[in-house]
Design a protein around this motif. Structure first.
Motif, mmCIF file in Angstrom:
data_model
loop_
_atom_site.group_PDB
_atom_site.id
_atom_site.type_symbol
_atom_site.label_atom_id
_atom_site.label_comp_id
_atom_site.label_asym_id
_atom_site.label_seq_id
_atom_site.Cartn_x
_atom_site.Cartn_y
_atom_site.Cartn_z
ATOM 1 N N ASP A 112 0.812 -1.216 0.000
ATOM 2 C CA ASP A 112 0.000 0.000 0.000
ATOM 3 C C ASP A 112 0.848 1.271 0.000
ATOM 4 O OD1 ASP A 112 -2.681 1.301 0.159
ATOM 5 O OD2 ASP A 112 -1.858 2.036 2.061
ATOM 6 N N ASP A 113 1.907 1.287 0.782
ATOM 7 C CA ASP A 113 2.760 2.475 0.849
ATOM 8 C C ASP A 113 3.400 2.765 -0.510
ATOM 9 O OD1 ASP A 113 4.304 4.604 2.313
ATOM 10 O OD2 ASP A 113 5.980 3.312 1.714
ATOM 11 N N SER A 116 0.666 3.803 -3.059
ATOM 12 C CA SER A 116 0.193 5.157 -2.729
ATOM 13 C C SER A 116 1.204 6.213 -3.154
ATOM 14 C CB SER A 116 -0.093 5.278 -1.229
ATOM 15 O OG SER A 116 -1.190 4.479 -0.870
ATOM 16 N N GLU A 119 0.787 6.588 -6.813
ATOM 17 C CA GLU A 119 -0.472 7.307 -7.057
ATOM 18 C C GLU A 119 -0.274 8.815 -6.882
ATOM 19 O OE1 GLU A 119 -3.238 5.605 -4.273
ATOM 20 O OE2 GLU A 119 -4.111 4.317 -5.814
#
Length: 144
Positions: A112-113, A116, A119
């Motif tokens: 996720d890190d 993200s 992103e």
């Protein structure tokens, strides 16, 4: 069924969640204002999603699915002058994005890190093209 659908249906082996990261970034790209998302397969080398702005440079970002030692990973590339890399996670590639300097970020999982962070670079690049989720305002100059 589109080429992208066929590619995604055939992508069944995904122990690290690279396909999940790809789909997450695809969703982000599809939400960018007037950007057009196209799929460019170049088997067996790579399979690319390209976010194309309505005018100006050819792409905002490219998300390549590549394979190394049998493992898939994503290489997400941007023009160097459209993003920052505050945590220095990317690699500067001179003339590496359509003959312009680019930054590329490799993702080998759906961490996720890491996803993200990429992103955030997508939104930063979109802003450089004056694209938001509501559409463009102006365009990036290509006077390099």
């Amino acid at each position: 069924m589109t080429e992208l659908d066929t590619f995604l249906d055939a992508w069944t082996d995904d122990p690290k969640g690279v396909k999940k990261a790809f789909l997450r970034l695809k969703s982000v790209l599809e939400g960018l204002g007037e950007a057009t998302v196209t799929f460019v397969p170049r088997p067996p080398a790579s399979y690319s999603l390209r976010a194309e702005p309505p005018r100006g440079r050819p792409v905002i970002t490219m998300v390549d699915v590549a394979t190394f030692d049998g493992e898939k990973f994503l290489s997400v590339c941007f023009y160097a002058d459209t993003i920052t890399d505050p945590e220095e996670r990317g690699d500067l590639i001179p003339e590496g994005l359509l003959s312009k300097d680019g930054y590329c970020f490799d993702l080998d999982s759906d961490d996720d890190d890491a996803v993200s962070y990429v992103e955030a670079r997508i939104f930063e690049a979109a802003a450089a093209f004056s694209l938001t989720e509501d559409g463009p305002c102006t365009e990036v100059d290509d006077d390099d």
